[in-house]
Scaffold this motif. Structure first.
Motif, PDB file in Angstrom:
ATOM      1  N   LEU A  92      51.731  43.440  35.907  1.00  0.00           N
ATOM      2  CA  LEU A  92      51.377  42.912  37.217  1.00  0.00           C
ATOM      3  C   LEU A  92      51.040  41.443  37.010  1.00  0.00           C
ATOM      4  N   ARG A  93      51.540  40.596  37.897  1.00  0.00           N
ATOM      5  CA  ARG A  93      51.386  39.157  37.712  1.00  0.00           C
ATOM      6  C   ARG A  93      50.597  38.526  38.849  1.00  0.00           C
ATOM      7  N   GLY A  94      50.044  37.354  38.587  1.00  0.00           N
ATOM      8  CA  GLY A  94      49.256  36.621  39.564  1.00  0.00           C
ATOM      9  C   GLY A  94      50.095  35.967  40.645  1.00  0.00           C
ATOM     10  N   GLY A  95      51.380  35.867  40.452  1.00  0.00           N
ATOM     11  CA  GLY A  95      52.289  35.262  41.417  1.00  0.00           C
ATOM     12  C   GLY A  95      53.676  35.863  41.279  1.00  0.00           C
ATOM     13  N   PRO A  96      54.590  35.519  42.172  1.00  0.00           N
ATOM     14  CA  PRO A  96      55.923  36.126  42.178  1.00  0.00           C
ATOM     15  C   PRO A  96      56.894  35.461  41.202  1.00  0.00           C
ATOM     16  N   SER A  97      56.541  35.449  39.912  1.00  0.00           N
ATOM     17  CA  SER A  97      57.402  34.849  38.903  1.00  0.00           C
ATOM     18  C   SER A  97      56.970  35.340  37.526  1.00  0.00           C
ATOM     19  N   THR A  98      57.910  35.384  36.600  1.00  0.00           N
ATOM     20  CA  THR A  98      57.556  35.772  35.234  1.00  0.00           C
ATOM     21  C   THR A  98      56.755  34.677  34.537  1.00  0.00           C
ATOM     22  N   SER A  99      56.735  33.482  35.090  1.00  0.00           N
ATOM     23  CA  SER A  99      55.927  32.412  34.513  1.00  0.00           C
ATOM     24  C   SER A  99      54.461  32.504  34.947  1.00  0.00           C
ATOM     25  N   ASP A 100      54.141  33.351  35.914  1.00  0.00           N
ATOM     26  CA  ASP A 100      52.750  33.545  36.324  1.00  0.00           C
ATOM     27  C   ASP A 100      52.041  34.466  35.330  1.00  0.00           C
ATOM     28  N   ALA A 101      50.728  34.309  35.263  1.00  0.00           N
ATOM     29  CA  ALA A 101      49.920  35.061  34.295  1.00  0.00           C
ATOM     30  C   ALA A 101      49.941  36.560  34.593  1.00  0.00           C
ATOM     31  N   ILE A 102      49.885  37.346  33.516  1.00  0.00           N
ATOM     32  CA  ILE A 102      49.791  38.802  33.637  1.00  0.00           C
ATOM     33  C   ILE A 102      48.338  39.138  33.955  1.00  0.00           C
ATOM     34  N   VAL A 103      48.132  39.870  35.054  1.00  0.00           N
ATOM     35  CA  VAL A 103      46.766  40.212  35.469  1.00  0.00           C
ATOM     36  C   VAL A 103      46.462  41.691  35.287  1.00  0.00           C
ATOM     37  N   SER A 120      63.251  36.805  46.670  1.00  0.00           N
ATOM     38  CA  SER A 120      63.722  36.904  45.288  1.00  0.00           C
ATOM     39  C   SER A 120      63.466  38.278  44.665  1.00  0.00           C
ATOM     40  N   GLY A 121      62.920  39.236  45.439  1.00  0.00           N
ATOM     41  CA  GLY A 121      62.761  40.593  44.935  1.00  0.00           C
ATOM     42  C   GLY A 121      61.368  40.954  44.450  1.00  0.00           C
ATOM     43  N   TRP A 122      60.416  40.058  44.555  1.00  0.00           N
ATOM     44  CA  TRP A 122      59.050  40.336  44.130  1.00  0.00           C
ATOM     45  C   TRP A 122      58.270  40.955  45.276  1.00  0.00           C
ATOM     46  N   LEU A 123      57.325  41.871  44.932  1.00  0.00           N
ATOM     47  CA  LEU A 123      56.484  42.535  45.916  1.00  0.00           C
ATOM     48  C   LEU A 123      55.020  42.320  45.548  1.00  0.00           C
ATOM     49  N   ARG A 124      54.226  41.952  46.541  1.00  0.00           N
ATOM     50  CA  ARG A 124      52.768  41.870  46.319  1.00  0.00           C
ATOM     51  C   ARG A 124      52.215  43.248  46.646  1.00  0.00           C
ATOM     52  N   ILE A 125      51.506  43.839  45.703  1.00  0.00           N
ATOM     53  CA  ILE A 125      51.036  45.222  45.868  1.00  0.00           C
ATOM     54  C   ILE A 125      49.539  45.315  45.632  1.00  0.00           C
ATOM     55  N   ARG A 126      48.990  46.410  46.079  1.00  0.00           N
ATOM     56  CA  ARG A 126      47.618  46.806  45.759  1.00  0.00           C
ATOM     57  C   ARG A 126      47.734  48.242  45.261  1.00  0.00           C
ATOM     58  N   THR A 127      47.349  48.461  44.010  1.00  0.00           N
ATOM     59  CA  THR A 127      47.466  49.808  43.459  1.00  0.00           C
ATOM     60  C   THR A 127      46.416  50.714  44.090  1.00  0.00           C
ATOM     61  N   GLU A 128      46.722  51.983  44.162  1.00  0.00           N
ATOM     62  CA  GLU A 128      45.825  52.953  44.779  1.00  0.00           C
ATOM     63  C   GLU A 128      44.496  52.978  44.023  1.00  0.00           C
ATOM     64  N   GLY A 129      43.413  52.840  44.765  1.00  0.00           N
ATOM     65  CA  GLY A 129      42.087  52.852  44.173  1.00  0.00           C
ATOM     66  C   GLY A 129      41.641  51.504  43.626  1.00  0.00           C
ATOM     67  N   SER A 130      42.409  50.448  43.879  1.00  0.00           N
ATOM     68  CA  SER A 130      42.055  49.119  43.390  1.00  0.00           C
ATOM     69  C   SER A 130      41.944  48.154  44.562  1.00  0.00           C
ATOM     70  N   ALA A 131      41.076  47.170  44.430  1.00  0.00           N
ATOM     71  CA  ALA A 131      40.910  46.187  45.495  1.00  0.00           C
ATOM     72  C   ALA A 131      41.647  44.893  45.179  1.00  0.00           C
TER      73      ALA A 131
END
Length: 145
Positions: A92-103, A120-131
């Motif tokens: 999971l990344r901080g932004g929609p690119s592989t150059s963004d930090a892994i969070v 470009s195919g990236w999705l911003r998500i919130r995993t179940e049980g996470s804020a």
């Protein structure tokens, strides 16, 4: 100091006298100028004061007169758009690119709510049980049915 204050007050008075409001020939006097009524009807200020101060139901009528477009009201029945992770261990990344930090990382079968998509195919998500929100590449998610 007193002379300076007196001079300032005199200057302000003279300015107000010269630049003060001087209605043109066709303008109505200040007592009969119009105010805006919430219903969209222009009425005199005396009547507006009467409407606002003499009628206890004025607030209820004003609130009832305001209409909110249906698109501006969020639907309470809207269900989140949940998807399932299909990769074994996906970053999971901080932004929609592989150059963004892994969070963080997610594992196969974990559910995630999709919040936003990019062209470009990236999705911003919130995993179940996470804020926290993070970005994942779309090919690692499959829509849950």
């Amino acid at each position: 100091m007193i002379r300076l204050t007196s001079l300032l007050v005199a200057g302000l008075g003279l300015t107000m006298l010269i630049a003060g409001e001087n209605p043109a020939e066709g303008d109505p006097p200040a007592a009969t100028r119009t105010a805006f009524d919430p219903a969209g009807v222009r009425i005199g200020t005396e009547a507006a004061d009467a409407v606002l101060f003499d009628d206890p139901a004025a607030i209820e009528r004003a609130v009832a007169a305001v209409t909110v477009p249906a698109a501006a009201v969020p639907s309470q029945a809207a269900t989140p758009d949940y998807w399932v992770v299909t990769g074994n261990r996906v970053n999971l990344r901080g932004g929609p690119s592989t150059s963004d930090a892994i969070v963080g990382q997610v594992g196969e079968g974990q559910r995630a709510e999709v919040l936003e998509r990019t062209d470009s195919g990236w999705l911003r998500i919130r995993t179940e049980g996470s804020a926290t929100d993070a970005w994942i590449f779309g090919r690692f998610l499959q829509r849950q049915v």
